[in-house]
Enzyme design. Structure first.
Site, PDB file in Angstrom:
ATOM      1  N   ALA A   1       0.156  -0.699 -26.253  1.00 46.12           N
ATOM      2  CA  ALA A   1      -1.055  -1.274 -25.359  1.00 46.12           C
ATOM      3  C   ALA A   1      -0.975  -2.628 -25.465  1.00 46.12           C
ATOM      4  O   ALA A   1      -0.626  -3.284 -26.562  1.00 46.12           O
ATOM      5  CB  ALA A   1      -2.213  -0.663 -25.568  1.00 46.12           C
TER       6      ALA A   1
ATOM      7  N   GLY B   1       1.499   2.799 -27.405  1.00 43.18           N
ATOM      8  CA  GLY B   1       1.578   3.299 -26.078  1.00 43.18           C
ATOM      9  C   GLY B   1       2.883   3.422 -25.360  1.00 43.18           C
ATOM     10  O   GLY B   1       3.195   4.099 -24.535  1.00 43.18           O
TER      11      GLY B   1
ATOM     12  N   GLU C   1       4.235   6.911 -26.665  1.00 43.86           N
ATOM     13  CA  GLU C   1       3.444   7.704 -26.317  1.00 43.86           C
ATOM     14  C   GLU C   1       3.674   8.147 -24.447  1.00 43.86           C
ATOM     15  O   GLU C   1       3.794   9.049 -24.232  1.00 43.86           O
ATOM     16  CB  GLU C   1       1.813   7.254 -26.036  1.00 43.86           C
ATOM     17  CG  GLU C   1       1.465   7.246 -27.610  1.00 43.86           C
ATOM     18  CD  GLU C   1       0.213   6.726 -27.997  1.00 43.86           C
ATOM     19  OE1 GLU C   1      -0.070   5.411 -27.431  1.00 43.86           O
ATOM     20  OE2 GLU C   1      -0.582   7.058 -28.694  1.00 43.86           O
TER      21      GLU C   1
ATOM     22  N   GLU D   1      -0.190   1.685 -34.593  1.00 43.37           N
ATOM     23  CA  GLU D   1      -1.287   1.569 -34.526  1.00 43.37           C
ATOM     24  C   GLU D   1      -2.370   1.267 -35.828  1.00 43.37           C
ATOM     25  O   GLU D   1      -3.159   0.473 -35.823  1.00 43.37           O
ATOM     26  CB  GLU D   1      -2.200   2.568 -33.806  1.00 43.37           C
ATOM     27  CG  GLU D   1      -1.804   2.938 -32.254  1.00 43.37           C
ATOM     28  CD  GLU D   1      -0.460   3.565 -32.091  1.00 43.37           C
ATOM     29  OE1 GLU D   1       0.180   3.841 -32.919  1.00 43.37           O
ATOM     30  OE2 GLU D   1      -0.191   3.674 -30.767  1.00 43.37           O
TER      31      GLU D   1
HETATM   32  N1  CAA Z   1       0.572  -6.477 -26.830  1.00 45.67           N
HETATM   33  C1  CAA Z   1       0.626  -7.821 -26.241  1.00 45.67           C
HETATM   34  N2  CAA Z   1       1.621  -8.517 -26.425  1.00 45.67           N
HETATM   35  C2  CAA Z   1       2.703  -8.348 -26.992  1.00 45.67           C
HETATM   36  C3  CAA Z   1       2.693  -6.985 -27.464  1.00 45.67           C
HETATM   37  C4  CAA Z   1       1.842  -6.006 -27.229  1.00 45.67           C
HETATM   38  N3  CAA Z   1       1.816  -4.716 -27.821  1.00 45.67           N
HETATM   39  N4  CAA Z   1       4.004  -6.842 -28.202  1.00 45.67           N
HETATM   40  C5  CAA Z   1       4.568  -7.965 -27.913  1.00 45.67           C
HETATM   41  N5  CAA Z   1       3.862  -8.757 -27.231  1.00 45.67           N
HETATM   42  C6  CAA Z   1       4.047 -10.113 -26.869  1.00 45.67           C
HETATM   43  C7  CAA Z   1       4.183 -10.979 -27.987  1.00 45.67           C
HETATM   44  O1  CAA Z   1       2.624 -11.750 -28.422  1.00 45.67           O
HETATM   45  C8  CAA Z   1       4.997 -12.203 -27.857  1.00 45.67           C
HETATM   46  O2  CAA Z   1       3.978 -13.072 -26.757  1.00 45.67           O
HETATM   47  P1  CAA Z   1       4.184 -14.861 -26.655  1.00 45.67           P
HETATM   48  O3  CAA Z   1       5.530 -15.036 -26.398  1.00 45.67           O
HETATM   49  O4  CAA Z   1       3.166 -15.134 -25.692  1.00 45.67           O
HETATM   50  O5  CAA Z   1       3.789 -15.216 -28.241  1.00 45.67           O
HETATM   51  C9  CAA Z   1       5.916 -11.540 -26.963  1.00 45.67           C
HETATM   52  O6  CAA Z   1       5.390 -10.370 -26.386  1.00 45.67           O
HETATM   53  C10 CAA Z   1       7.206 -11.426 -27.595  1.00 45.67           C
HETATM   54  O7  CAA Z   1       6.788 -10.828 -28.811  1.00 45.67           O
HETATM   55  P2  CAA Z   1       7.156 -11.272 -30.237  1.00 45.67           P
HETATM   56  O8  CAA Z   1       7.478 -12.682 -30.270  1.00 45.67           O
HETATM   57  O9  CAA Z   1       6.443 -10.532 -31.352  1.00 45.67           O
HETATM   58  O10 CAA Z   1       8.792 -10.716 -30.106  1.00 45.67           O
HETATM   59  P3  CAA Z   1       9.526 -10.255 -31.595  1.00 45.67           P
HETATM   60  O11 CAA Z   1      11.011  -9.817 -31.207  1.00 45.67           O
HETATM   61  O12 CAA Z   1       9.497 -11.199 -32.671  1.00 45.67           O
HETATM   62  O13 CAA Z   1       9.077  -8.837 -32.085  1.00 45.67           O
HETATM   63  C11 CAA Z   1       7.951  -6.506 -31.514  1.00 45.67           C
HETATM   64  C12 CAA Z   1       8.984  -7.727 -31.172  1.00 45.67           C
HETATM   65  C13 CAA Z   1       8.385  -6.045 -33.010  1.00 45.67           C
HETATM   66  C14 CAA Z   1       7.788  -5.656 -30.592  1.00 45.67           C
HETATM   67  C15 CAA Z   1       6.429  -7.393 -31.950  1.00 45.67           C
HETATM   68  O14 CAA Z   1       6.078  -7.896 -30.508  1.00 45.67           O
HETATM   69  C16 CAA Z   1       5.460  -6.373 -32.174  1.00 45.67           C
HETATM   70  O15 CAA Z   1       5.342  -5.951 -33.327  1.00 45.67           O
HETATM   71  N6  CAA Z   1       4.519  -6.189 -31.146  1.00 45.67           N
HETATM   72  C17 CAA Z   1       3.395  -5.245 -31.367  1.00 45.67           C
HETATM   73  C18 CAA Z   1       3.681  -3.788 -31.359  1.00 45.67           C
HETATM   74  C19 CAA Z   1       2.521  -2.782 -31.665  1.00 45.67           C
HETATM   75  O16 CAA Z   1       1.730  -3.169 -32.691  1.00 45.67           O
HETATM   76  N7  CAA Z   1       2.260  -1.964 -30.632  1.00 45.67           N
HETATM   77  C20 CAA Z   1       1.348  -1.141 -30.852  1.00 45.67           C
HETATM   78  C21 CAA Z   1       0.183  -1.662 -29.826  1.00 45.67           C
HETATM   79  S1  CAA Z   1      -1.277  -0.610 -30.071  1.00 45.67           S
HETATM   80  C22 CAA Z   1      -1.190   0.772 -29.003  1.00 45.67           C
HETATM   81  O17 CAA Z   1      -0.143   0.820 -28.391  1.00 45.67           O
HETATM   82  C23 CAA Z   1      -2.233   1.555 -29.064  1.00 45.67           C
HETATM   83  C24 CAA Z   1      -2.094   3.048 -28.507  1.00 45.67           C
HETATM   84  O18 CAA Z   1      -2.387   3.848 -28.995  1.00 45.67           O
HETATM   85  C25 CAA Z   1      -1.872   2.925 -27.133  1.00 45.67           C
END
Ligand code: CAA
Length: 265
Positions: free
Chosen positions: A71, A116, A119, A139
């Protein structure tokens, strides 16, 4: 009637009975905000309304890095509990639509498949992953629990112990481990992912598709029922397939030693 105009966050392409739904926000790793969840729901309405021409749905992510990285954290950061419940409801509506489609659905997991995203993939009938894909429910690293079905659908895929381990540690597993624990049914090299998925779709398309749809239905509807009730349900579905032209054609083709040409009636 559903239509595909004004979908900014997803693409839907059709080719010979197979539709590919691509989550299309590659700059944000295809993270799911409300608008994207609404677009997914609209695209799924279109797929359902076009079940005459679309027989298999593939779900994937745009770009090379991510299927869906969860998400959208930037949208969630300032949300209150009511807004969080609304977002979760939106996801449940769209993911429920995937599960309830009459068509067979395959997640083509091309990269990060987190939160998400996992999921979403778990709502599909099966999952094929790139050897470079990574899977997780991170999460708790953000101070929340999975909210788009992860505590339930992941648990049903991998069992309670593995689901609790993945959710409590919030760590990622690779494609080999995802295959081992039952998240993935197949692994492909990244460049072969879509052709592998297409091959599975082509094999399904040769079969009696009413039967495929009914098999999916009975598996999903009866899985959590007591066994004797579930078996009764299967008997009803089995008997109903004998009312189809497909059953007559499939068995005639076997007896005449030829390939079946199912009319899907
Ligand atoms: N939401 C919003 N933006 C996200 C995102 C997310 N879940 N995942 C990645 N992005 C964005 C980053 O903020 C970044 O944006 P900017 O270029 O503007 O800074 C861009 O995507 C590229 O990401 P990274 O620079 O972080 O890329 P990376 O290769 O270094 O890492 C990654 C990749 C491991 C996927 C890392 O981005 C990450 O950990 N993302 C979040 C993963 C996460 O926590 N997901 C769970 C979300 S909560 C959820 O899903 C709740 C639920 O139950 C539904």
């Amino acid at each position: 009637m559903s239509d595909l105009t004004n979908l900014d966050n997803v693409l839907l392409e059709e080719n010979e009975s197979v539709a590919v739904l691509t989550i299309n926000r590659p700059k944000s790793m295809n993270a799911l905000n409300s608008a994207t969840l609404i677009d997914i729901g609209k695209a799924l309405d279109y797929v359902k309304d076009h079940s005459d021409s679309i027989k298999v749905l593939v779900v994937t992510g745009a770009g090379e890095k991510a299927f869906v990285a969860g998400a959208d954290i930037s949208q969630m950061h300032d949300m209150n509990s009511l807004e969080a419940a609304e977002l979760s409801k939106l996801a449940h509506e769209s993911y429920g639509k995937i599960e309830n489609l009459p068509q067979f659905t395959i997640a083509a997991v091309n990269g990060y498949c987190l939160g998400g995203g996992l999921e979403l993939a778990s709502s599909c009938d099966m999952r094929v992953g790139s050897s470079k894909a990574k899977f997780g429910q991170p999460e708790v690293t953000l101070g929340i629990v999975p909210g788009f079905g992860g505590t339930q659908r992941l648990t049903r895929l991998v069992g309670r112990g593995k689901a609790k381990e993945m959710i409590a540690t919030g760590t990622m597993i690779d494609a080999t481990e995802a295959f081992r624990v039952g998240i993935l049914e197949e692994i492909a090299e990244p460049e072969d992912l879509m052709s592998t998925v297409q091959k599975i779709a082509s094999t399904i398309l040769k079969n009696g598709l009413i039967a495929v749809s009914m098999a999916k239905y009975v598996i999903d509807r009866a899985a959590d029922l007591p066994l004797d009730t579930a078996i009764d349900f299967e008997t009803q579905m089995w008997a109903q397939t004998f009312a189809t032209e497909d059953q007559k054609e499939g068995m005639a083709a076997f007896l005449e030693k030829r390939h079946a040409k199912f009319p899907n009636k």
